[in-house]
Motif scaffolding. Structure first.
Motif, PDB file in Angstrom:
ATOM      1  N   GLY A  49      14.830   3.362 -24.572  1.00 37.94           N
ATOM      2  CA  GLY A  49      14.339   2.717 -23.347  1.00 37.94           C
ATOM      3  C   GLY A  49      13.059   3.316 -22.798  1.00 37.94           C
ATOM      4  N   PRO A  50      12.999   4.643 -22.593  1.00 38.58           N
ATOM      5  CA  PRO A  50      11.772   5.232 -22.060  1.00 38.58           C
ATOM      6  C   PRO A  50      10.585   5.114 -23.017  1.00 38.58           C
ATOM      7  CG  PRO A  50      13.585   6.804 -21.930  1.00 38.58           C
ATOM      8  CD  PRO A  50      14.081   5.614 -22.682  1.00 38.58           C
ATOM      9  N   LEU A  67      12.593  -4.451 -25.454  1.00 36.95           N
ATOM     10  CA  LEU A  67      13.997  -4.052 -25.379  1.00 36.95           C
ATOM     11  C   LEU A  67      14.910  -5.004 -26.144  1.00 36.95           C
ATOM     12  CD1 LEU A  67      14.207  -2.965 -21.626  1.00 36.95           C
ATOM     13  CD2 LEU A  67      14.322  -1.454 -23.631  1.00 36.95           C
ATOM     14  N   SER A  68      14.417  -6.200 -26.432  1.00 37.17           N
ATOM     15  CA  SER A  68      15.231  -7.196 -27.136  1.00 37.17           C
ATOM     16  C   SER A  68      15.217  -6.915 -28.638  1.00 37.17           C
ATOM     17  CB  SER A  68      14.702  -8.595 -26.854  1.00 37.17           C
ATOM     18  OG  SER A  68      13.517  -8.820 -27.604  1.00 37.17           O
ATOM     19  N   ASP A  91       9.242  18.813 -27.170  1.00 41.20           N
ATOM     20  CA  ASP A  91      10.436  18.825 -26.319  1.00 41.20           C
ATOM     21  C   ASP A  91      11.432  17.823 -26.889  1.00 41.20           C
ATOM     22  OD1 ASP A  91      12.369  18.694 -24.360  1.00 41.20           O
ATOM     23  OD2 ASP A  91      10.998  18.188 -22.728  1.00 41.20           O
ATOM     24  N   ASN A  92      12.354  18.302 -27.728  1.00 41.66           N
ATOM     25  CA  ASN A  92      13.244  17.353 -28.408  1.00 41.66           C
ATOM     26  C   ASN A  92      14.289  16.725 -27.492  1.00 41.66           C
ATOM     27  OD1 ASN A  92      15.244  19.337 -28.243  1.00 41.66           O
ATOM     28  ND2 ASN A  92      14.847  20.077 -30.309  1.00 41.66           N
ATOM     29  N   GLY A  93      14.433  17.174 -26.270  1.00 37.28           N
ATOM     30  CA  GLY A  93      15.351  16.549 -25.315  1.00 37.28           C
ATOM     31  C   GLY A  93      14.670  15.621 -24.331  1.00 37.28           C
ATOM     32  N   TYR A  94      13.367  15.462 -24.474  1.00 35.69           N
ATOM     33  CA  TYR A  94      12.580  14.698 -23.505  1.00 35.69           C
ATOM     34  C   TYR A  94      13.134  13.285 -23.291  1.00 35.69           C
ATOM     35  CZ  TYR A  94       8.649  12.352 -21.278  1.00 35.69           C
ATOM     36  OH  TYR A  94       7.877  11.623 -20.416  1.00 35.69           O
ATOM     37  N   PHE A  95      13.347  12.544 -24.377  1.00 35.67           N
ATOM     38  CA  PHE A  95      13.782  11.154 -24.225  1.00 35.67           C
ATOM     39  C   PHE A  95      15.239  11.047 -23.804  1.00 35.67           C
ATOM     40  CE2 PHE A  95      10.038  10.715 -27.004  1.00 35.67           C
ATOM     41  CZ  PHE A  95       9.265   9.949 -26.139  1.00 35.67           C
ATOM     42  N   ASP A 101      17.543   9.348 -16.656  1.00 38.70           N
ATOM     43  CA  ASP A 101      16.858   9.018 -15.402  1.00 38.70           C
ATOM     44  C   ASP A 101      16.614   7.512 -15.281  1.00 38.70           C
ATOM     45  OD1 ASP A 101      16.794  11.639 -14.595  1.00 38.70           O
ATOM     46  OD2 ASP A 101      14.683  11.962 -15.106  1.00 38.70           O
ATOM     47  N   MET A 102      16.342   6.860 -16.389  1.00 39.94           N
ATOM     48  CA  MET A 102      16.042   5.429 -16.374  1.00 39.94           C
ATOM     49  C   MET A 102      17.288   4.584 -16.096  1.00 39.94           C
ATOM     50  SD  MET A 102      14.091   3.399 -19.428  1.00 39.94           S
ATOM     51  CE  MET A 102      13.755   1.644 -19.367  1.00 39.94           C
ATOM     52  N   TYR A 103      18.439   4.994 -16.650  1.00 36.18           N
ATOM     53  CA  TYR A 103      19.627   4.145 -16.585  1.00 36.18           C
ATOM     54  C   TYR A 103      20.703   4.612 -15.601  1.00 36.18           C
ATOM     55  CZ  TYR A 103      17.677   1.863 -20.692  1.00 36.18           C
ATOM     56  OH  TYR A 103      16.856   1.173 -21.547  1.00 36.18           O
ATOM     57  N   ASP A 104      20.771   5.904 -15.302  1.00 37.81           N
ATOM     58  CA  ASP A 104      21.788   6.401 -14.361  1.00 37.81           C
ATOM     59  C   ASP A 104      21.304   7.686 -13.696  1.00 37.81           C
ATOM     60  OD1 ASP A 104      24.170   6.365 -12.922  1.00 37.81           O
ATOM     61  OD2 ASP A 104      25.314   7.389 -14.480  1.00 37.81           O
ATOM     62  N   GLN A 105      20.193   7.575 -13.012  1.00 34.78           N
ATOM     63  CA  GLN A 105      19.511   8.726 -12.420  1.00 34.78           C
ATOM     64  C   GLN A 105      20.418   9.560 -11.525  1.00 34.78           C
ATOM     65  OE1 GLN A 105      16.150   7.674  -9.982  1.00 34.78           O
ATOM     66  NE2 GLN A 105      15.222   9.681 -10.248  1.00 34.78           N
TER      67      GLN A 105
END
Length: 197
Positions: A49-50, A67-68, A91-95, A101-105
């Motif tokens: 998503g990000p 996204l589709s 930063d391998n945890g970035y996404f 944060d994007m879906y359930d901040q």
């Protein structure tokens, strides 16, 4: 600390991390599970998503189309993979963090369905941050994937984003999603597991 703050810190109660190759049916299965559990309790977190959001903003594209499961996503897939790999190098945890944060901040949902883990580093990040984790690998044979619209693309299907988890063995469930397999039993099993959490 208030009761609401304590509840928030205890969320999510369970994280289900799904992995599988393109056109194996991950989205179909995760969407079905989400629908059964309900959006008041559950959220799908798409690690892509990000990436797609950034790509849409910087390239003036429609995010919904990226996204589709459509052609636009396929046109930009290789470039998005290359860009995101460069970000992961630092930063391998970035996404993982950006997707949360994007879906359930606010960590308001009890159940997270991570629909598209692609790398060992994705799994390692979730394992190091959540101890209530279940790992699920969705598989489908090439014939079934081709019937669903898959064609091998060099630089995509042989890239880390498709192959890094091929030799990973620590799955809680491995689900065959070929054309003759009925995944309803597995979907029921996950929904029943959620009820125990």
């Amino acid at each position: 600390m208030s009761g609401a703050e304590v509840a928030e810190r205890q969320r999510p109660k369970a994280v289900y991390v799904f992995s599988g190759k393109r056109k194996c049916g991950k989205d179909y299965i995760t969407d079905a599970i989400h629908k059964r559990i309900g959006s008041e309790k559950c959220v799908i977190i798409r690690l892509s998503g990000p990436i797609k959001k950034h790509w849409a903003q910087t390239k003036s594209l429609q995010l919904d189309e990226l996204l589709s499961d459509g052609e636009m996503k396929e046109q930009h897939r290789k470039s998005m993979i290359e860009w995101s790999e460069n970000v992961r190098t630092n930063d391998n945890g970035y996404f993982c963090r950006m997707a949360i944060d994007m879906y359930d901040q606010n960590h308001s949902k009890d159940i997270w369905i991570v629909s598209d883990a692609r790398r060992k580093t994705d799994i390692a990040w979730f394992k190091s941050n959540y101890n209530n984790l279940k790992l699920i690998r969705i598989t489908a044979d090439e014939c079934t994937r081709k019937e669903r619209g898959w064609n091998f693309i060099q630089g995509v299907d042989d890239a880390t984003s498709e192959c890094d988890l091929d030799d990973y063995l620590e799955w809680d469930w491995i689900v065959e999603n070929n054309k003759f397999n009925d995944c309803n039993d597995f979907i029921n099993e996950i929904v029943n597991h959620v009820l125990t959490v």
